[in-house]
Motif scaffolding. Structure first.
Motif, PDB file in Angstrom:
ATOM      1  N   ARG A 161       0.858  -1.172   0.000  1.00 14.45           N
ATOM      2  CA  ARG A 161       0.000   0.000   0.000  1.00 14.45           C
ATOM      3  C   ARG A 161       0.902   1.233   0.000  1.00 14.45           C
ATOM      4  NH1 ARG A 161      -3.819   1.361   4.835  1.00 14.45           N
ATOM      5  NH2 ARG A 161      -1.808   2.108   5.477  1.00 14.45           N
ATOM      6  N   GLU A 162       1.174   1.737  -1.184  1.00 11.77           N
ATOM      7  CA  GLU A 162       2.056   2.888  -1.330  1.00 11.77           C
ATOM      8  C   GLU A 162       1.220   4.158  -1.207  1.00 11.77           C
ATOM      9  OE1 GLU A 162       5.700   2.801  -3.973  1.00 11.77           O
ATOM     10  OE2 GLU A 162       4.257   3.930  -5.166  1.00 11.77           O
ATOM     11  N   THR A 163       1.593   5.017  -0.259  1.00  8.89           N
ATOM     12  CA  THR A 163       0.817   6.233  -0.036  1.00  8.89           C
ATOM     13  C   THR A 163       1.488   7.473  -0.609  1.00  8.89           C
ATOM     14  OG1 THR A 163       1.839   6.516   2.133  1.00  8.89           O
ATOM     15  CG2 THR A 163      -0.260   5.330   2.053  1.00  8.89           C
ATOM     16  N   TYR A 164       2.769   7.394  -0.932  1.00  6.86           N
ATOM     17  CA  TYR A 164       3.473   8.542  -1.500  1.00  6.86           C
ATOM     18  C   TYR A 164       4.631   8.032  -2.340  1.00  6.86           C
ATOM     19  CZ  TYR A 164       6.041  12.932  -1.890  1.00  6.86           C
ATOM     20  OH  TYR A 164       6.692  14.033  -2.389  1.00  6.86           O
ATOM     21  N   ARG A 165       4.871   8.700  -3.460  1.00  6.68           N
ATOM     22  CA  ARG A 165       6.005   8.349  -4.320  1.00  6.68           C
ATOM     23  C   ARG A 165       6.442   9.594  -5.090  1.00  6.68           C
ATOM     24  NH1 ARG A 165       8.390   3.878  -6.200  1.00  6.68           N
ATOM     25  NH2 ARG A 165       9.412   3.958  -8.218  1.00  6.68           N
ATOM     26  N   ARG A 188       9.801  18.111  -4.260  1.00  4.02           N
ATOM     27  CA  ARG A 188       9.100  19.141  -5.029  1.00  4.02           C
ATOM     28  C   ARG A 188       7.763  19.491  -4.368  1.00  4.02           C
ATOM     29  NH1 ARG A 188      11.817  16.222  -9.049  1.00  4.02           N
ATOM     30  NH2 ARG A 188      13.136  17.573 -10.329  1.00  4.02           N
ATOM     31  N   THR A 189       7.246  18.574  -3.557  1.00  2.08           N
ATOM     32  CA  THR A 189       5.980  18.793  -2.843  1.00  2.08           C
ATOM     33  C   THR A 189       6.191  18.477  -1.359  1.00  2.08           C
ATOM     34  OG1 THR A 189       5.294  16.539  -3.368  1.00  2.08           O
ATOM     35  CG2 THR A 189       4.536  18.278  -4.861  1.00  2.08           C
ATOM     36  N   ILE A 214      11.668   8.790  -3.386  1.00  4.89           N
ATOM     37  CA  ILE A 214      11.181   8.839  -2.007  1.00  4.89           C
ATOM     38  C   ILE A 214       9.788   8.234  -2.055  1.00  4.89           C
ATOM     39  CG2 ILE A 214      10.475  10.295  -0.090  1.00  4.89           C
ATOM     40  CD1 ILE A 214      12.497  12.371  -1.077  1.00  4.89           C
ATOM     41  N   ARG A 215       9.551   7.253  -1.202  1.00  4.89           N
ATOM     42  CA  ARG A 215       8.228   6.650  -1.179  1.00  4.89           C
ATOM     43  C   ARG A 215       7.902   6.182   0.236  1.00  4.89           C
ATOM     44  NH1 ARG A 215       7.772   0.932  -2.053  1.00  4.89           N
ATOM     45  NH2 ARG A 215       9.823  -0.021  -1.941  1.00  4.89           N
ATOM     46  N   ILE A 216       6.617   6.108   0.473  1.00  2.00           N
ATOM     47  CA  ILE A 216       6.120   5.576   1.743  1.00  2.00           C
ATOM     48  C   ILE A 216       5.191   4.427   1.390  1.00  2.00           C
ATOM     49  CG2 ILE A 216       4.801   6.042   3.820  1.00  2.00           C
ATOM     50  CD1 ILE A 216       5.707   8.967   3.556  1.00  2.00           C
ATOM     51  N   ALA A 217       5.554   3.251   1.852  1.00  2.00           N
ATOM     52  CA  ALA A 217       4.757   2.060   1.573  1.00  2.00           C
ATOM     53  C   ALA A 217       4.707   1.189   2.822  1.00  2.00           C
ATOM     54  CB  ALA A 217       5.365   1.274   0.413  1.00  2.00           C
ATOM     55  N   ASP A 218       3.513   0.805   3.199  1.00  2.00           N
ATOM     56  CA  ASP A 218       3.298  -0.085   4.345  1.00  2.00           C
ATOM     57  C   ASP A 218       3.981   0.404   5.618  1.00  2.00           C
ATOM     58  OD1 ASP A 218       1.679  -1.795   2.894  1.00  2.00           O
ATOM     59  OD2 ASP A 218       3.370  -3.015   2.216  1.00  2.00           O
ATOM     60  N   GLY A 219       3.911   1.701   5.881  1.00  2.00           N
ATOM     61  CA  GLY A 219       4.464   2.244   7.113  1.00  2.00           C
ATOM     62  C   GLY A 219       5.965   2.363   7.143  1.00  2.00           C
ATOM     63  N   ALA A 277       5.320  15.603   3.881  1.00  2.00           N
ATOM     64  CA  ALA A 277       5.148  15.710   5.334  1.00  2.00           C
ATOM     65  C   ALA A 277       3.802  15.128   5.770  1.00  2.00           C
ATOM     66  CB  ALA A 277       5.270  17.166   5.772  1.00  2.00           C
ATOM     67  N   ALA A 278       2.752  15.384   4.998  1.00  2.00           N
ATOM     68  CA  ALA A 278       1.432  14.829   5.328  1.00  2.00           C
ATOM     69  C   ALA A 278       1.438  13.306   5.225  1.00  2.00           C
ATOM     70  CB  ALA A 278       0.368  15.417   4.404  1.00  2.00           C
ATOM     71  N   ALA A 279       2.117  12.752   4.235  1.00  2.00           N
ATOM     72  CA  ALA A 279       2.194  11.295   4.090  1.00  2.00           C
ATOM     73  C   ALA A 279       2.984  10.677   5.241  1.00  2.00           C
ATOM     74  CB  ALA A 279       2.827  10.942   2.751  1.00  2.00           C
TER      75      ALA A 279
END
Length: 160
Positions: free
Chosen positions: A12-16, A143-144, A70-75, A149-151
Motif C-alpha cells: 500500500r504505497e501512499t506517496y512516491r 518538489r511537494t 522517495i516513497r512511503i509504503a506499508d508504514g 510531510a502529510a504522508a
C-alpha cells in the motif's frame, strides 16, 4: 496448475516521488551528444550524428532512471536505498524558499542523513526518535514538501 503472474506481495504505497533532474540539467546532460558528434565528424558525419544522438538519449535516460525515489509504503519511509519504519519518525517539518535554502546550507544538521538534489527547492526534515540510531534526522529534497510531510504524518499514525 495455475501460475501466479504477480509474485510480489501487494503493498500500500501512499506517496512516491522521483527526484529526477530538472529540465535545465537534462538539457545540459543532453549537450554531451553534440560534443561527441563534433569529435567524430572528421571520421564519418553520418556516424557522428547517429552516435551523438544515441549518447544524448542514453545519458538523459540514465539520469532519470537512476534518480533516487522517495516513497512511503506499508508504514516504511524509503529514501533512495535507505529506509526506516515510520514508528521511529518524529514530527516532519516541511520547508520552502529561504528557510529550505538555509537548512540545506549553513544550518544543515551535521549529525543528520541527507538526500538532497540540486534544482529541487523544498525540503522535509524528519527527526529520528530511535535511541539506537546514530542519525538525528533525515533531510529530504521534495518538489511537494507539504504532501511528503502529510504522508509521513499519516504513516506515523497508521497502525497498519
Amino acid at each position: 496448475m495455475r501460475l501466479m503472474q504477480n509474485t510480489r506481495p501487494a503493498t500500500r504505497e501512499t506517496y512516491r516521488e522521483r527526484l529526477a533532474p530538472g529540465m535545465w540539467l537534462l538539457v545540459t546532460i543532453a549537450l554531451a551528444g553534440p560534443m561527441v558528434s563534433l569529435v567524430l565528424t572528421p571520421l564519418d558525419p553520418s556516424l557522428a550524428l547517429i552516435v551523438g544522438a544515441a549518447v544524448s538519449l542514453v545519458l538523459v535516460t540514465l539520469s532519470i532512471a537512476l534518480s533516487p525515489t522517495i516513497r512511503i509504503a506499508d508504514g516504511v519511509l524509503h529514501a533512495g536505498r535507505a529506509h526506516i519504519d515510520a514508528r521511529w519518525l518524529g514530527e516532519p517539518q516541511d520547508l520552502g524558499g529561504e528557510d529550505a535554502r538555509a537548512r540545506r546550507t549553513h544550518q544543515i544538521d551535521r549529525e543528520g542523513w541527507n538526500l538532497l538534489r540540486g534544482g529541487i527547492d523544498g525540503v522535509v526534515i524528519v527527526p529520528i526518535t530511535d535511541p539506537d540510531d546514530p542519525v538525528s534526522s533525515w533531510m529530504l529534497s521534495s518538489r511537494t514538501p507539504d504532501r511528503l510531510a502529510a504522508a509521513i504524518r499519516s504513516a506515523r499514525t497508521d497502525p497498519r
